[in-house]
Design an enzyme around this catalytic site. Structure first.
Site, short mmCIF file in Angstrom:
data_model
loop_
_atom_site.label_atom_id
_atom_site.label_comp_id
_atom_site.label_asym_id
_atom_site.label_seq_id
_atom_site.Cartn_x
_atom_site.Cartn_y
_atom_site.Cartn_z
N ARG B 119 0.81 -1.24 0.00
CA ARG B 119 0.00 0.00 0.00
C ARG B 119 0.84 1.27 0.00
NH1 ARG B 119 -3.04 -2.76 4.11
NH2 ARG B 119 -4.56 -4.13 3.11
N GLU B 183 7.42 17.18 -26.04
CA GLU B 183 6.79 17.60 -24.78
C GLU B 183 7.31 18.98 -24.35
OE1 GLU B 183 4.31 16.06 -23.39
OE2 GLU B 183 4.46 13.90 -23.79
N ASN B 243 -2.40 17.54 -21.67
CA ASN B 243 -2.69 16.45 -22.60
C ASN B 243 -2.82 16.92 -24.05
OD1 ASN B 243 -2.78 14.43 -20.59
ND2 ASN B 243 -4.80 15.17 -19.98
#
Lengths: 360, 360
Positions: B119, B183, B243
């Site tokens: 976790r 990018e 995006n």
């Protein structure tokens, strides 16, 4: 109908407890976001509760079901793949909702899938076993098992709400009811001596599913868990107390193979070992150890280590337990009934002695 | 050496940028917790940088390496299983640290494994490609691909620090450097017109790995990303602007098969499609579309849709994109160079027209 709040800032959510809550969709609707809902359940629970739930959801949402095989043995990463396949085949977007309808295994897996599908979608818990109602559905622990350790793969991911319909306990096998009681007793042992005494006095009422007794036991358990989780969401401190009996219990589950022994049964045995070890260290009285063993027995829970499991097997399995911190095994032990503590300096000899005393 | 802070409250962390940072362990040590460290890398990066890093870590920690095969095609849940096996075989506890040494694929997978092992364990990024340095290592997006969609399985999980050693770009293949530049250009397009102009003027310096130009490009890109991520960690708003070109780009990647086309190359083509669509809607001028296409061409990036990919294939793949909200495709488009917007009401006809115009 009663409601509790799990106070986690922006991740806060309610636990709603009542009889026949699934008889209406009203309690659920405020917590569903988006237009698509996936209901996840298993082959045992599906025939009992899935059609009624779908009947309420289908007119309002684009709804799909995923019916898993029943059992801890299926709580694996391979089963999680079935979730992703289903969600993607039906083009579920990031604004979808996953509802877990079932026990701890269904809830843990649905929660992990919700945490990891498209980096997190909306999640609702409808726990149908006592164990999941009083423990696993509250607090945001999700995950699956690995052949080398229980719950080793997972995430902390909180649901939007937990809906506890106590009517589901009428269809729960007696063995599973008892397993759930092991976790109820745990809350008494770690912080509520009066609650422990109340359980001792209420065993008959609880075993006969007396509605008032059940409501009180579930409410009180969720309330204790809510308080502890609110203080320590990610288990860096006090939340670890909830693991009383779990380090030994997980070792038993892993050694026996998942599903052979129920989680609550393994926790009962693990709690007895922790109680004996606490007594050896001079804390818990021998009389209180006996009270604990007796209460488990009254609830038809096992209290002895399976004969097939060696002491070496315990040490081997416990070495990979999540409670290990920097190489030291941390154990939750009892100062007395109603007061738990975390210790990391218990000698291997003392642990061995407590284990030896816990075979039948 | 320069440092930026990603401001996310209790999850804040620094991005440290400089030449030969891996030459000393000093930058890394403050961010490692626990006694066990797993360094994850791939077969291409391992011979270049793993021995030197291990040499610094081995005297101080119990250290293991996991060397993955190289390529986006291995960014799957099955590869993640190798992490869990390694971590459990070596009994890594919840207080361990995972270090990603490599490009975006290594970072995304190591981050997902760190998010889901017990976790959540400590995580550090050492990105070695331009693309991962300016984009994927910053912001906490982790995950793997599914045959039906890119990055469909994952989690938001922030590292403790990002260490960008610009010396690693000297060993980066030219094609991958160009892919990273797609990018870098994105940041100019969505919010920094002056940075876009600076890139147009600095193409030669960048392609020759001029140290000052590289430092400026990486610093400025990380700074822009840091600002946007700080405003919107879980992409419920402004972060979606990052995006630009990615919805079309992911469709191209998925359709071609992961790894055939590089992520940055697909983003370049996707950005050209988004630019054409923006022009069709009356926003971006035809001249600015040409500036974008030309800049990609100067950087040796592809600007046309692969002939083997049909327009139908785009719509099919985009239907499962994470940017779909309640059934509506949300696209990032350009009002002008330096100003992006999110639109969800673009007609299928307009999209088809922009796609048709983007074949060579």
């Amino acid at each position: 109908m009663k409601s509790l709040n799990i106070d986690l800032g922006e991740r806060s959510y309610p636990v709603i407890i009542g009889e026949n809550l699934m008889g209406s969709a009203d309690f659920l609707l405020p917590y569903i976001s988006g237009q698509s809902v996936l209901v996840v359940t298993n082959e045992t629970v599906a025939p009992l509760y899935l059609p009624a739930l779908r009947e309420k959801l289908d007119p309002l949402f684009s709804c799909e079901s995923l019916v898993l095989p029943d059992g801890e043995v299926y709580k694996t990463l391979d089963t999680i793949k079935l979730f992703y396949d289903k969600l993607l085949q039906h083009r579920f977007s990031r604004s979808s909702t996953i509802i877990a309808l079932g026990g701890g295994v269904v809830g843990d897996m649905a929660g992990f899938a919700a945490a990891t599908y498209q980096r997190g979608v909306n999640f609702i818990q409808i726990p149908t076993t006592l164990l999941s109602q009083v423990d696993s559905s509250v607090g945001g622990k999700t995950g699956v098992n690995h052949p080398l350790g229980k719950n080793m793969i997972g995430a902390f991911y909180q649901p939007k709400c937990v809906l506890i319909d106590t009517l589901t306990l009428t269809t729960l096998p007696k063995r599973e009811f008892s397993a759930g009681m092991a976790e109820v007793i745990k809350y008494g042992l770690i912080s509520e001596p009066d609650f422990f005494s109340w359980i001792e006095q209420s065993v008959d009422a609880l075993l006969h599913l007396d509605s008032a007794a059940l409501d009180y036991a579930i409410m009180h358990s969720c309330d204790t868990k809510a308080r502890i989780v609110s203080l320590d969401e990610r288990e860096s401190g006090v939340r670890a107390l909830l693991n009383l009996g779990h380090t030994f219990g997980h070792a038993i589950e892993t050694s026996q193979g998942y599903g052979v022994i129920l989680h609550g049964e393994a926790v009962a045995i693990g709690t007895v070992i922790a109680a004996r070890l606490s007594n050896l260290l001079g804390w818990l009285t021998a009389n209180d150890v006996e009270r604990i063993v007796n209460l488990f027995r009254c609830l038809e829970l096992p209290v002895s280590i399976p004969a097939s499991m060696s002491i070496d097997a315990f040490f081997q399995h416990m070495a990979v337990d999540k409670k290990v911190l920097n190489g030291k095994l941390r154990l939750v032990l009892l100062k007395k009934i109603g007061e738990a503590c975390i210790v990391s300096d218990v000698s291997q000899d003392a642990i061995s002695t407590a284990l030896e005393a816990s075979y039948s």
